[in-house]
Design a protein around this motif. Sequence first.
Motif: not given
Length: 437
Positions: A226-255
């Motif tokens: 079993s896993a607590p609900d907080t695993v899903a909340t933590a995944y959401m927070n991590i994924h939001e952060t990674l989405l943000l930095f996906t845009a950051v990384r894209y421009y860092w590497e291209t422009n």
Amino acid sequence: MPYQSGSRLPGERASRIGHLEVVKSDLVKSIIQSFDSPEPPLVESKTEWKVQSFSGNSLPIIFGIDGSMQVNQYEKPPQKAIAFVKTALLRLDQYSISQIDREYPNPFALRDMLSDSALYHATVFPLRHTPIPGMNTYDAIRQIIFESIKEKGGSLDTEVMETLKWLAYEKWAENDKSLQPFECPHCEEVVASLNYNEEKGTCSGCGGSLFLTDMLGFHQEMAPDSAPDTVATAYMNIHETLLLFTAVRYYWETNKKILSNCLFVKDGPLMLRAQYSKLVDPIRRFLFFAQKNNFPVHIIGQEKTGRFMDHLQLIKKDAQERSIFMPDNKYIKEIIKSRPNRGGPYGEKTNYGNKIFVKLDNYHSMVLNIPHYSEEPSYMDTLDADRIFATIPKILSNRYEGALLPIELAHGVASLSTYPSAKILKIFSESKEPPII
Ligand SMILES: [Zn+2]
């Protein structure tokens, strides 16, 4: 229920504790009077609001990031439970924002705008009593986290995994280092690691298989079945952060020039709690590195609930319009969190943004987080914050107090289940280099 107030007479107030027999001392009486009073307490500590210009050289390209999480659970035993997590990233520019009606946005115009500029991610976790053949819940969730972040062939097509690698291995620094040892999900010894740029490997202690996503430590709050609900909340927070930095990384590497003309607006504090904070140091190091190379990255997180938001309600009436207040460590611990000022600075290990109270006018005030570059925050540390403040009046929504349009719109995307999403590279590559102002 007490009588409600009329037009001439004040309403009756029910004392919460008036019926109790307590010690008849003046001190006790005054405590009871103070507790029964509906007046907010006076904040006696000095809130050093500082007048801030909200005009000047604003940021022309805006990204909004938000997520949503929902647990579906059967009411009857065995109370099967699964969690749905959705995240979205949305690109806007000041022209498209200026076309939106701030009070009554046209839903069709919004739909057309979002279909060209939104990226969307969704996944599901079997939290409890939802068996997967040949696998326990613990390993199933570990694998789902890995595959969801990798999302091969989806609209994000492995880009979010590339961002996790970019942060975890600090690839901008080109130092080819392997991962810091982390707790193995099998033998529980802190000996698990992966070589530079690897996504999978084996534990040197027990030989068990490892995913790069295990370094984040989701397994540390799960039981075998079993896993607590907080695993899903933590995944959401991590994924939001990674989405943000996906845009950051894209421009860092291209422009990098475009990168420094973007504002990234994330829902929630700029924070990753407990074991998930392993990405915080790399994020801070990158932001510092970008700043040092004269390509500042502008990020804000907006807190809509919690202690800081409650505190804003107490202090905002005394502030001038168009001012900001950045509480220091002592103020945060003693006044806002009501605890002694001991131990390390507040948020030392978990936060990558300073808390800033912002009052634009009597209608719009908010709690923002802006990345800082030193341990003891001060106004000087939030470098290039003037451009962020110049952008805020242009992205306000009039639908809610203190609401920001990029978050409101990203929330709209993250709440929709079937939204068509653009291919990741397309939405970034459509950002033309902004004119030099
Ligand atoms: Zn091991």
